[in-house]
Design an enzyme around this catalytic site. Structure first.
Site, PDB file in Angstrom:
ATOM      1  N   GLU A  49       0.816  -1.231   0.000  1.00 25.11           N
ATOM      2  CA  GLU A  49       0.000   0.000   0.000  1.00 25.11           C
ATOM      3  C   GLU A  49       0.846   1.277   0.000  1.00 25.11           C
ATOM      4  O   GLU A  49       0.465   2.269   0.608  1.00 25.11           O
ATOM      5  CB  GLU A  49      -0.997   0.002   1.162  1.00 25.11           C
ATOM      6  CG  GLU A  49      -2.131  -0.987   0.948  1.00 25.11           C
ATOM      7  CD  GLU A  49      -3.449  -0.532   1.543  1.00 25.11           C
ATOM      8  OE1 GLU A  49      -3.662   0.671   1.750  1.00 25.11           O
ATOM      9  OE2 GLU A  49      -4.289  -1.427   1.780  1.00 25.11           O
ATOM     10  N   HIS A 272      -2.356  -1.321  10.022  1.00 24.14           N
ATOM     11  CA  HIS A 272      -1.921  -2.711  10.219  1.00 24.14           C
ATOM     12  C   HIS A 272      -0.708  -2.703  11.154  1.00 24.14           C
ATOM     13  O   HIS A 272       0.004  -1.704  11.238  1.00 24.14           O
ATOM     14  CB  HIS A 272      -1.484  -3.336   8.887  1.00 24.14           C
ATOM     15  CG  HIS A 272      -2.622  -3.722   7.999  1.00 24.14           C
ATOM     16  ND1 HIS A 272      -2.856  -5.000   7.591  1.00 24.14           N
ATOM     17  CD2 HIS A 272      -3.605  -2.972   7.446  1.00 24.14           C
ATOM     18  CE1 HIS A 272      -3.914  -5.025   6.809  1.00 24.14           C
ATOM     19  NE2 HIS A 272      -4.398  -3.811   6.695  1.00 24.14           N
TER      20      HIS A 272
END
Lengths: 440, 440
Positions: A49, A272
């Protein structure tokens, strides 16, 4: 074979949540990630990402001293989001873009535009060929029902295919990334049992991190607490996998995760948690002289693999049925649009035949309806092509799975009957890769 | 290692020109191809442009007795057109779809809809792992200027990458297909020098076929004579390549092509000529003790490879420049469409402010112009996304090429200066693959 065995290899993996204008505190978090990486000096850092190339270049500049080698995988419209930073020279890079990856009209989910993929870089560490893979699979926006499940299963299928086919010459294989699947999900079982990759969390000698190895937790202020409560306060969807080869044994010495808030910092690195692991590479003890018990266990594994591939095939068939229905709907709507257009033209054409009568259609409505018909025709044509390609991709994956099951069953026949039946409950992560490689 | 060496392997390759309603005598030609294959009984038949699955199933049924194993590679909207028929069990299949493959709006060229790809099947022949690849690259509709050249160069780059990365465990590698490139074209040089694949036409001990190995000839009634006259009456764009490994030496015993009209038949099998070759597999003579001369030759090869990859990189940069210009044009046109829409709305909105005055816009024109603006906006958005993805794909290939050049130059440094400079004119087909493999 290198002289300096054992070799220690430290690997880092993080989904950086780098969506500009949407992710919170992007710039500050990248600065924190850069600080962490330059301080910790892992051999390899696998990032997901990293949607903006600017952020990649920011990190590249920051890590110039500690990680002189890097690669950013470009794919799709935004890029694949995958980046690798390495202390060791990257000799080669290869990208496999997943065939299926959501729908372009689901723009708010955005996966399609990201061009999700698996990237491979080739390192030579102390004379060993280390094949490092990084990936990010389609997100799971709703677990039940999960409309993207067939796409993710096909991605997991392609991922294991790519790793299996491209790592025959590897001494060590490492895969890190956000797989968007829970540890017992079909895709993870498929990946592990077919490739023989081992999960660091299950193999590590020492673990320091979130409960159950969670990498997406309620304690992280960037996550939606409500979404995680049904799963006991967290989920484990980020992984580091590894395997050795005939010449190299690999063990996992330690694994740690970040735990949400970072001491001394205003917020976590991402939504995360990051994974850090230390792998140790030893010269392999020759496994040629396998005992009968080990042979039976291989039969068990094959039998289990057949079950898993069959399960995946069923899931792909469900997706295929759905894609065919959508293609049919697109075709039917398109035909209705065409019929409407023809009807309109027929009505408009009447005055030409019946000269002198008043025009039956107000001009504005005529053009509006015509434009609407054209728009329907154009959009349904695009959708028909898109669903047609989805159908082909799903059929292709299903064909490959059928072929694989046939070949695996053929190999099972070589084992004496009764040695594997009814005993397919072994742990997938203990699977022997050597017996499952292509060409074996 | 098998006991029955040498092994003989007969390979067939044909572009079947199977476009229903466009290709002439499709059904009859497939019947002829089926007859030929069941009579000749090659070990492996590699077919391209089998665009219809029905035709694949027709052949599958017809060849059930001679070639019990087959695989059809599904991809894109129509399928990849690639099919394999084999006398030996297919243990595994894998498909890599090329990232770039023309433009969807060039519907009359049709390549984009075909989802061109390279397919791999894994055979076990007499205990040897034989990796068989089949591919079909983007067509060349005009040689000068060839607007698809950057796409084809990227396809050739991805093809060599795919073969190199997936064939580390192979005893024998075979690639057949329609590469749509002449023997000295950049893509062929790139493929051969990077993978070490040898061209059957250059290696064969005995040749029976068209002059210069042409596979697209004026003598074939399905070809356009005018297009081929500038090239001396034919071009060679279909190939069978091969290479062995450390354990297996491969030589090409014979190669033949069809020669247009088929005796006793009303027309040829296709608009391309078919290739049939016989390869012989011997146990390898150990090449470990290389002489200094061979080492120099490897340095020459590396140096030449650097030149070829640099040439490919230049071609990709030209394509990138063009794609960026197209993306810019799409954006500019889209902005103009938006401006026109806003202008129209502003003019239409005037009566709301200036009450009582007559409407400045005839209703029909208003709706027509509005629809036109919307259409422009929608289409330019789609084009912008498409060109954005093309830019990313070209940048990605260029990045990989830059990385490869860096790594190759690093390896060149290991050779004593003066051993390779100015001596990069060796034949690419004599390249030693062992020194060019990843991880080496």
């Amino acid at each position: 074979m290198p002289a300096e065995m054992p070799v220690r290899l430290r690997v880092f993996s993080l989904n950086c949540w780098g969506i500009h204008y949407l992710s919170k505190h992007c710039a500050q978090r990248y600065a924190m990630i850069g600080d962490l990486l330059s301080k910790e000096q892992h051999d390899v850092a696998l990032l997901q990402e990293v949607w903006s190339e600017k952020d990649f270049h920011f990190l590249k500049k920051k890590l110039g001293g500690t990680h002189p080698y890097s690669h950013y995988f470009k794919s799709g419209f935004f890029g694949s989001g995958l980046a690798v930073f390495s202390k060791h020279r990257i000799h080669d890079a290869f990208l496999y873009k997943y065939t299926l990856n959501g729908y372009p009209y689901m723009a708010h989910h955005g996966d399609w535009f990201g061009g999700k993929a698996v990237g491979k870089v080739l390192l030579n560490i102390s004379g060993l060929a280390v094949h490092v893979f990084v990936t990010h699979l389609h997100a799971e926006y709703c677990r039940e029902p999960d409309s993207y499940l067939p796409h993710r299963v096909v991605q997991a299928w392609e991922l294991q295919n790519f790793i299996r086919h491209t790592s025959a010459g590897a001494d060590v294989v490492i895969l890190g990334g956000d797989l968007n699947m829970h540890p017992t999900d079909l895709g993870i079982r498929l990946l592990q049992s077919y490739t023989g990759l081992k999960d660091c969390y299950n193999e590590t000698a020492s673990f320091d991190g979130c409960e159950q190895g969670f990498t997406h937790i309620t304690a992280n202020p960037f996550t939606h607490e409500q979404e995680l409560i049904p799963f006991g306060g967290g989920i484990r969807i980020d992984y580091v996998f590894f395997k050795g080869s005939k010449s190299v044994d690999v063990s996992c010495e330690s694994l740690s995760t970040t735990k949400g808030p970072v001491p001394g910092q205003p917020f976590p690195y991402s939504d995360h948690e990051a994974l850090s692991t230390e792998l140790v590479l030893h010269p392999s003890e020759d496994g040629k002289g396998r005992s009968n018990q080990e042979k039976d266990s291989t039969a068990d594994k094959l039998s289990e693999l057949v079950n898993i591939v069959t399960e995946a095939r069923t899931e792909v068939k469900v997706g295929l049925h759905c894609a065919e229905r959508m293609r049919y709907t697109a075709a039917r709507t398109g035909i209705m649009g065409l019929a409407l257009l023809l009807l309109e033209l027929a009505i408009a054409a009447v005055p030409c035949f019946a000269l002198g009568t008043e025009h039956p259609f107000p001009k504005a409505s005529f053009y509006l309806l015509g434009a609407l018909c054209f728009a329907i025709l154009f959009c349904t044509t695009l959708l028909y092509i898109f669903y047609g390609m989805e159908v082909k991709a799903l059929q292709g994956a299903e064909d490959q799975m059928r072929l694989a099951v046939g070949s695996l069953q053929e190999r099972l026949k070589a084992f004496p009957k009764g040695t594997y039946e009814g005993r397919s409950q072994t742990e997938p992560d203990s699977c022997d890769p050597a017996t499952l490689e292509p060409g074996d």
